[in-house]
Structures are given as structure tokens and as C-alpha cells.
Design a protein around this motif. Structure first.
Motif, PDB file in Angstrom:
ATOM      1  N   THR A 187     -47.763  13.799  45.342  1.00 30.66           N
ATOM      2  CA  THR A 187     -46.827  12.849  45.951  1.00 30.66           C
ATOM      3  C   THR A 187     -47.426  12.354  47.259  1.00 30.66           C
ATOM      4  OG1 THR A 187     -44.914  13.962  44.989  1.00 30.66           O
ATOM      5  CG2 THR A 187     -44.515  12.527  46.881  1.00 30.66           C
ATOM      6  N   LEU A 188     -47.600  11.035  47.387  1.00 29.20           N
ATOM      7  CA  LEU A 188     -48.174  10.443  48.578  1.00 29.20           C
ATOM      8  C   LEU A 188     -47.119   9.631  49.317  1.00 29.20           C
ATOM      9  CD1 LEU A 188     -51.601   9.115  47.220  1.00 29.20           C
ATOM     10  CD2 LEU A 188     -51.009  11.419  48.028  1.00 29.20           C
ATOM     11  N   VAL A 189     -47.074   9.768  50.633  1.00 31.48           N
ATOM     12  CA  VAL A 189     -46.169   8.968  51.445  1.00 31.48           C
ATOM     13  C   VAL A 189     -46.569   7.501  51.297  1.00 31.48           C
ATOM     14  CG1 VAL A 189     -45.386   8.482  53.792  1.00 31.48           C
ATOM     15  CG2 VAL A 189     -45.708  10.858  53.033  1.00 31.48           C
ATOM     16  N   THR A 190     -45.634   6.659  51.009  1.00 38.26           N
ATOM     17  CA  THR A 190     -45.764   5.224  50.692  1.00 38.26           C
ATOM     18  C   THR A 190     -46.430   4.975  49.344  1.00 38.26           C
ATOM     19  OG1 THR A 190     -47.928   4.628  51.684  1.00 38.26           O
ATOM     20  CG2 THR A 190     -46.014   4.727  53.173  1.00 38.26           C
ATOM     21  N   GLY A 191     -46.785   6.000  48.622  1.00 42.22           N
ATOM     22  CA  GLY A 191     -47.355   5.822  47.290  1.00 42.22           C
ATOM     23  C   GLY A 191     -48.811   5.417  47.260  1.00 42.22           C
ATOM     24  N   GLY A 192     -49.488   5.425  48.395  1.00 46.12           N
ATOM     25  CA  GLY A 192     -50.896   5.036  48.410  1.00 46.12           C
ATOM     26  C   GLY A 192     -51.358   4.754  49.820  1.00 46.12           C
TER      27      GLY A 192
END
Length: 478
Positions: free
Chosen positions: A348-353
Motif C-alpha cells: 500500500t503506497l500513500v497516494t498510490g504512487g
């Protein structure tokens, strides 16, 4: 510089140091060995060139040089004037700024210079005007009281720490949080992105003297044109701290609305990180604030460090070369490849990328705190740092995130394939680490369990990954 010259230079330097204190020489050599063997993913670190490193070890270290070019409080500074003027010239040309101040020793020093320059320019105070006119002896105790109250009671609006902001943008543990009446803007809870409408609303309500943009853990671009419009709408001075992404600005990866220099009243930066120079700071501004900025010493700085300014001049000259733009683009390409590799493996990445040089992993998906993840990765030869995520339930010490960045590995020459392999190593460690327990059997936010065989295997794979990309290949310490 030839390969032989680099080896001779560093080997000779260590020999001289070893003759006085061999333990220091050993520590320096050990640091090079450690950096060569570690998969360094700390977003704020890089590797300065041999020329930049060597520029710091010389007789400029022996000079006091308070003042500015041509206006020193010490005699015999003509050579310091030369290197400071060169560093400022390269900075102006590189970033398209009308004025550059290269004396700050660090990013916080650069920010302090900017804060006080803005205060001196904006705060209407008879006592302040007397002080600026060097009529300090005419100030009464009442004047000093009024001055302290006025300068310490101004408002600042900056990005919240858990959203990716920095301690120097008004947070209580830092001097900026004691100087200013501060309020933060965050990010959209659903996306992790800056909501410019909410920033504008906060600015209208709070009416800050200074609106600060910039970040240490926000993985996206910032639209500085919109931020300037918000600042103008409330009469605020717009300040940008680009310490983390200065190399992407210098390399023309961030242009137009995403280049802060044309939009901000004042810009601060470090000279290391993605800019790949020596540890230090710098301030860029227009002519309106130039005189105040140039009073940084003695306003908040001690004596300038001429040897570091010499190294800044070298590093900024390097950044003006065409190959630096290619390097800056590869930083972003590598960060996006690393992010894609992690996402494909379920992270899971903050902001999705990411749009920039850093990736922020929310390790709560692995059942870990940032502190547990940071240490487990370090045990496996992967150097990162824990970092808060938006609305972090674990606070700023244990955190729920790991911040990783690509400037250093890009300097070594690693590319997309190696970033995917790095994502696999990170995922392997995090997915096989479990929380530990304290002495009382309760769950711990710091202790963790990782099979030593896994750590050893990942460490070996990390070392193998780095083998084709030697660090400082021309430097052989023997």
C-alpha cells in the motif's frame, strides 16, 4: 580527474589523518565500505562527486568571512569572495533566480534566513525600522518588548507533518513552531493529495503572513502557480522549501507550474539530497528580499563555511552540465518503477504512487509499525527511514510508514530492472517480519521477529544487485 588521481587523493588524505588519529581514518574508510555494500534508499541522501568532496578539505576551512562578497568584516577574504560569487552565479543560472544566497549551513538555516527576511520585510514596526537602520542603541526596553511580541506573533500556514510536511514549517519541536502562530493544511483523506480548495479556505480563514509549500514525504508534484494565487489572495508571502526536489527542478523535470522559482517570493533548499552536492543550504529570491536575505549572517547564521561554499560551487557547476538533466529524469523513472514493483506485490503506497523521487509505503498493511519495518530492512542490508503517513495512528516516533527514495541508487547507475528487484527484496522482508512482544508479553511497536536466514539471504541478494554498479569506482583505498 583521472581514476588514479582520485585514488591518490583520498588515499593520501587518509594517510595524513591516520598519522594523527587512526581511529578517525578507520571510521572514514569504514563508512565508504558500508555505503558501498548497502542498498541506500533514504530519500534525503545521495553520493557527492569526488570533486565536490575534495573541495571541502582545504585551507578555506581556516577562514572567517562574515559579511557578503566585497563587504566582509574580516580582511583577506578575496579568495572566499571568488568561490562564494561562483556558487551564487551557478545557482542563479541553474534555477533562473535573480538572487542566490549560498551561505546557509543547512536546510533549517536557509529556512531561518527566509523567515527572518520575510519578517523584516513585512512587519511594520518602528522598533524594527530602527534596528534595520543600525540605530540599535536608540531602542528602549519598550521597543524591544514590542519587537519581540510582533516578530513572535505572526502567522504561518504550512503542510502538516503527517501529510508530508517538514519540522521547519512551524512545528512545535522546531524553532519555527516557537516563532510563529502556525496552522497546517493536510491532504485529502481519500487520495492523500493536496486539496487546493481546502488550502485556499484555510488561508482565507487564518490569513497567514507566510504560506509555505514544500515537503519531505509527499510523493507528488505541487502546483506552485495555484499556491501563489492562494498566497496573493490573502496577501501572504509565498515561500517554497524545495530541499527534497531541488535536483528535479535543476534537471528541468519539474517545469512550468511545478517549478517553484518563477512563482514563489522566496525559495529555500539544501544542496545535498537530489541536487547531489555537499551538506548545506541556499536561498533564492527576487530583488525585493535580496538585501534582507544577505543579512543572514549575523542575523541567524554564524560565520560562513568557505570550504563548503567552494564545494557548492563545484556541485552547482556539475548540475549545469547536460548529463544532470538525464540523471534527474532517471531519478523519477526509477521511483516510478520502484512504486510499480511494490504495488504489483500488494504493498500500500500513500497516494498510490509517485511523481517525484520518493515513495511512501504504509506498512500497516504488513501488520508492522514503521520502526519495526525500518530495523528489519536494515538487518537485511536495505537502508530506509520510518516516516509518518497521513492521520498516522502510531505518531511521529513509531510511525506507520517507510519512506524510500531513488537519488542515491540512481547515482550508482541502477535502473528499472534493479528497482523491480529492490521492490521484491523489500516485500520479502516486510511480508516475513512479524511484530514482537515486550517483557510483559504485550505487543510491542518496536520489537519484531525476522528469521535471520531471511535477513542474510536478502542481504546477499542486495549486495549482488549492487555489484555491477560500484560506488566511487575510481577510489581504491588499498
Amino acid at each position: 580527474m583521472s581514476r588514479n588521481a582520485e585514488s591518490t587523493a583520498f588515499r593520501s588524505a587518509l594517510e595524513v589523518v591516520r598519522g594523527v588519529e587512526p581511529r578517525v581514518a578507520d571510521a572514514i574508510a569504514a563508512e565508504l565500505a558500508d555505503q558501498r555494500e548497502s542498498l541506500k534508499l533514504i530519500a534525503s541522501e545521495n553520493y557527492a562527486s569526488p570533486a565536490t568532496l575534495l573541495a571541502m578539505g582545504n585551507w578555506f576551512s581556516d577562514k572567517y568571512a562574515e559579511g557578503t562578497v566585497g563587504r566582509r568584516f574580516y580582511a583577506g577574504c578575496q579568495n572566499v569572495d571568488t568561490v562564494e560569487a561562483l556558487a551564487a552565479e551557478h545557482a542563479r543560472e541553474l534555477f533562473g533566480a535573480s538572487h542566490a544566497y549560498v551561505q546557509p549551513h543547512s536546510g533549517i538555516d536557509a529556512n531561518l534566513v527566509a523567515f527572518w527576511a520575510i519578517l523584516a520585510d513585512r512587519v511594520e514596526s518602528p522598533a524594527l525600522k530602527k534596528a534595520q537602520a543600525r540605530q540599535v542603541n536608540d531602542l528602549t526596553e519598550a521597543d524591544w518588548f514590542a519587537l519581540r511580541r510582533e516578530l513572535g506573533n505572526q502567522r504561518m500556514l504550512g503542510m502538516s507533518l503527517d501529510a508530508g510536511g517538514h519540522l521547519t514549517h512551524g512545528f512545535r519541536p522546531n524553532i519555527s513552531g516557537k516563532m510563529f502562530d502556525q496552522r497546517s493544511y493536510g491532504t485529502d483523506p481519500a487520495t492523500g493529495l493536496i486539496d487546493y480548495d481546502r488550502v485556499a479556505e484555510a488561508a482565507r480563514e487564518f490569513k497567514p503572513l507566510i504560506l509555505v509549500a514544500g515537503y519531505s514525504a509527499y510523493p507528488r508534484k505541487v502546483n506552485f502557480r495555484i499556491m501563489r494565487e492562494i498566497a496573493d489572495s490573502v496577501g501572504a508571502t509565498f515561500m517554497v522549501d524545495m530541499a527534497h526536489f531541488a535536483g528535479l527542478v535543476a534537471g528541468k523535470v519539474f517545469t512550468g507550474d511545478f517549478d517553484p522559482v518563477p512563482h514563489a517570493h522566496i525559495v529555500t533548499t539544501t544542496t545535498h539530497k537530489s541536487l547531489r552536492g555537499p551538506r548545506g543550504g541556499m536561498v533564492l529570491c527576487g530583488p525585493e528580499l535580496a538585501d534582507q536575505v544577505d543579512r543572514g549572517c549575523p542575523m541567524v547564521l554564524g560565520g560562513p563555511l568557505p570550504h563548503v561554499m567552494a564545494a557548492k560551487a563545484v556541485a552547482l557547476a556539475e548540475a549545469r552540465r547536460p548529463d544532470f538533466a538525464d540523471y534527474a529524469q532517471r531519478i523519477v523513472d526509477n521511483a516510478q518503477a520502484l512504486a510499480d514493483g511494490l504495488l504489483r506485490r500488494g504493498a500500500t503506497l500513500v497516494t498510490g504512487g509517485t511523481d517525484n523521487h520518493l515513495v511512501l509505503i504504509d506498512v500497516s498493511g504488513y501488520g508492522l509499525t514503521g520502526r519495526q519495518a525500518e530495523q528489519a530492512l536494515l538487518d537485511s542490508g536495505i537502508v530506509t527511514n520510518r516516516n509518518s503517513v497521513p492521520q498516522d495512528p502510531n505518531g511521529a516516533w513509531y510511525t506507520s510508514g517507510i519512506r524510500i527514495g531513488t537519488p542515491a541508487l540512481t547515482t550508482r547507475g541502477l535502473g528499472a530492472a534493479e528497482m523491480d528487484a529492490t521492490a521484491e527484496l523489500i516485500h520479502t522482508v516486510l511480508s516475513q517480519t512479524t511484530p514482537g512482544t515486550g517483557p510483559d508479553g504485550a505487543a510491542s511497536k518496536a520489537k519484531y521477529v525476522l528469521d535471520p536466514a531471511v535477513a542474510e539471504s536478502v542481504g546477499k541478494q542486495a549486495a549482488d544487485l549492487l555489484t555491477p554498479f560500484p560506488l566511487y569506482p575510481a577510489v581504491d583505498l588499498g
